[in-house]
Write an enzyme that holds these catalytic residues in place. Structure first.
Site, PDB file in Angstrom:
ATOM      1  N   ARG A 172      57.572  44.180  13.045  1.00  0.00           N
ATOM      2  CA  ARG A 172      56.320  43.704  14.090  1.00  0.00           C
ATOM      3  C   ARG A 172      56.019  42.170  14.022  1.00  0.00           C
ATOM      4  O   ARG A 172      55.693  41.615  15.239  1.00  0.00           O
ATOM      5  CB  ARG A 172      55.177  44.559  14.104  1.00  0.00           C
ATOM      6  CG  ARG A 172      54.118  44.350  15.150  1.00  0.00           C
ATOM      7  CD  ARG A 172      53.101  45.603  15.337  1.00  0.00           C
ATOM      8  NE  ARG A 172      52.199  45.506  14.193  1.00  0.00           N
ATOM      9  CZ  ARG A 172      51.189  46.194  14.015  1.00  0.00           C
ATOM     10  NH1 ARG A 172      50.973  47.115  14.901  1.00  0.00           N
ATOM     11  NH2 ARG A 172      50.428  46.156  12.997  1.00  0.00           N
ATOM     12  N   LYS A 215      50.762  40.551  17.868  1.00  0.00           N
ATOM     13  CA  LYS A 215      49.483  40.274  16.724  1.00  0.00           C
ATOM     14  C   LYS A 215      49.134  38.918  16.526  1.00  0.00           C
ATOM     15  O   LYS A 215      49.619  38.575  15.343  1.00  0.00           O
ATOM     16  CB  LYS A 215      49.666  41.216  15.581  1.00  0.00           C
ATOM     17  CG  LYS A 215      48.509  41.696  15.052  1.00  0.00           C
ATOM     18  CD  LYS A 215      48.993  43.010  14.066  1.00  0.00           C
ATOM     19  CE  LYS A 215      47.599  43.344  13.142  1.00  0.00           C
ATOM     20  NZ  LYS A 215      46.287  43.863  13.674  1.00  0.00           N
ATOM     21  N   GLU A 258      42.797  49.891  24.738  1.00  0.00           N
ATOM     22  CA  GLU A 258      42.922  50.457  23.333  1.00  0.00           C
ATOM     23  C   GLU A 258      41.155  50.003  22.767  1.00  0.00           C
ATOM     24  O   GLU A 258      40.451  49.560  23.668  1.00  0.00           O
ATOM     25  CB  GLU A 258      43.886  49.413  22.154  1.00  0.00           C
ATOM     26  CG  GLU A 258      43.511  48.069  22.467  1.00  0.00           C
ATOM     27  CD  GLU A 258      44.722  47.344  21.704  1.00  0.00           C
ATOM     28  OE1 GLU A 258      44.944  47.931  20.643  1.00  0.00           O
ATOM     29  OE2 GLU A 258      44.895  46.200  21.937  1.00  0.00           O
TER      30      GLU A 258
HETATM   31  N1  PMP Z   1      45.108  47.631  18.261  1.00  0.00           N
HETATM   32  C1  PMP Z   1      44.560  46.312  17.776  1.00  0.00           C
HETATM   33  C2  PMP Z   1      44.027  45.280  18.583  1.00  0.00           C
HETATM   34  C3  PMP Z   1      44.779  46.145  16.298  1.00  0.00           C
HETATM   35  O1  PMP Z   1      44.168  44.898  15.482  1.00  0.00           O
HETATM   36  C4  PMP Z   1      45.208  47.076  15.522  1.00  0.00           C
HETATM   37  C5  PMP Z   1      45.517  47.018  13.958  1.00  0.00           C
HETATM   38  N2  PMP Z   1      44.344  46.633  13.192  1.00  0.00           N
HETATM   39  C6  PMP Z   1      45.728  48.448  16.124  1.00  0.00           C
HETATM   40  C7  PMP Z   1      45.469  48.460  17.452  1.00  0.00           C
HETATM   41  C8  PMP Z   1      46.278  49.539  15.325  1.00  0.00           C
HETATM   42  O2  PMP Z   1      47.825  48.942  14.686  1.00  0.00           O
HETATM   43  P1  PMP Z   1      48.216  49.503  13.511  1.00  0.00           P
HETATM   44  O3  PMP Z   1      48.163  51.089  13.479  1.00  0.00           O
HETATM   45  O4  PMP Z   1      49.653  49.044  13.396  1.00  0.00           O
HETATM   46  O5  PMP Z   1      47.140  49.025  12.398  1.00  0.00           O
END
Ligand code: PMP
Length: 285
Positions: free
Chosen positions: A52, A151, A184
């Site tokens: 990622r 990210k 989200e």
């Molecule tokens: N959405 C956002 C905006 C995030 O920053 C994160 C990670 N903290 C997630 C979703 C969850 O992703 P992951 O399961 O890969 O940590």
């Protein structure tokens, strides 16, 4: 005693881990990062996180000065140097030092740093009781502006939503996209359960492709639960039997109140509990 931080090509003491004020990571939020868990001294899903990271970097045309193997080695060294058994790694790649203009290609080399520290989870009692959340007014970044799959170091969109959550006296905010569908939470992906079926918004609705999300989808399918990715509305969340969030730091956590609507019987439901437990017992070597 301070932490040992990986900076560029070696471990340095925390008070020596300094970044230039001309780094575009700081001047413009220009860079990418990952948050990764360490369980029992082992780094969880590192390959997925690095995939990622490189994908995010490619999209913003950032060249990472280290290859995946070098980043794995550096992460392991940082974890070991800080004796982190159960903790969290923050792996950051900034655009590097440039001038005061926007041009990212004037930055000669991206800067890599890695912090390994203890993790800040929600208190255990919140996993038992479930979270209270609010819907926020701040719309998730339009995918044609800043795709939420990146990210990036620019988290202002999420921070504005987090401020709304804090002002409302809650731990998290649910963000909706420009069309009004669930995107989200500020740092987690969103799931609901309705009549035994697990639903989560598609990534295209405006979320990060969560690594915990992918793991939880797999775990739910292994339990013979049907998992459907589809656009969800605020109504769907209010009317759901169960609502839960997933993320690297939060893992799987139930939501029992959204905008004053009680979800289920006001406690995390059976599917949430089962998936939380399955996630906890997921092989972590
Ligand atoms: N959405 C956002 C905006 C995030 O920053 C994160 C990670 N903290 C997630 C979703 C969850 O992703 P992951 O399961 O890969 O940590």
């Amino acid at each position: 005693m301070g932490l040992k931080i990986w900076l560029t090509d070696k471990l340095v003491d925390e008070d020596q881990a300094k970044i230039s004020v001309f780094d575009h990571g700081l001047l413009y939020g220009d860079g990418v990062f990952e948050g990764i868990r360490v369980y029992n001294g082992k780094i969880f899903k590192l390959a997925e996180h690095l995939d990622r990271l490189f994908q995010s970097a490619k999209v913003i045309r950032l060249v990472i000065s280290m290859d995946k193997q070098a980043l794995i080695d550096a992460s392991l060294k940082t974890v070991e140097a800080n004796n982190v058994l159960d903790g969290y790694i923050r792996l950051v790649v900034t655009r590097g030092i440039g001038d005061l203009g926007l041009n990212p290609f004037l930055c000669k080399q991206g800067c890599v740093f890695i912090i390994a520290d203890n993790v800040q989870l929600y208190p255990e009692e919140l996993y038992e009781k479930g979270l209270k959340v609010v819907s926020c007014v701040t719309v998730r970044n339009h995918p044609l502006a800043i795709p939420p799959q990146i990210k990036s170091l620019n988290y202002l969109n999420n921070i504005l939503a987090k401020i709304e959550a804090i002002d409302a006296g809650t731990s998290e905010a649910i963000m909706y996209n420009h069309l009004g569908y669930v995107a989200e939470a500020t740092g987690d992906n969103v799931f609901i359960v309705d009549n035994g079926v697990v639903y989560t918004p598609p990534i295209e609705a405006g979320s990060l492709g969560g690594i915990t999300r992918a793991t939880v989808i797999r775990l739910a399918k292994e339990q013979n639960s049907q998992v459907i990715e589809k656009d969800l509305t605020r109504f769907d969340l209010y009317a759901s039997d169960e609502l839960f969030l997933t993320g690297t730091a939060a893992e799987v956590i139930g939501v029992v109140n959204i905008d004053g609507r009680i979800i289920g019987d006001g406690k995390p439901g059976p599917v949430t509990k089962l998936l939380k437990e399955k996630f906890f017992n997921y092989p972590r070597s």
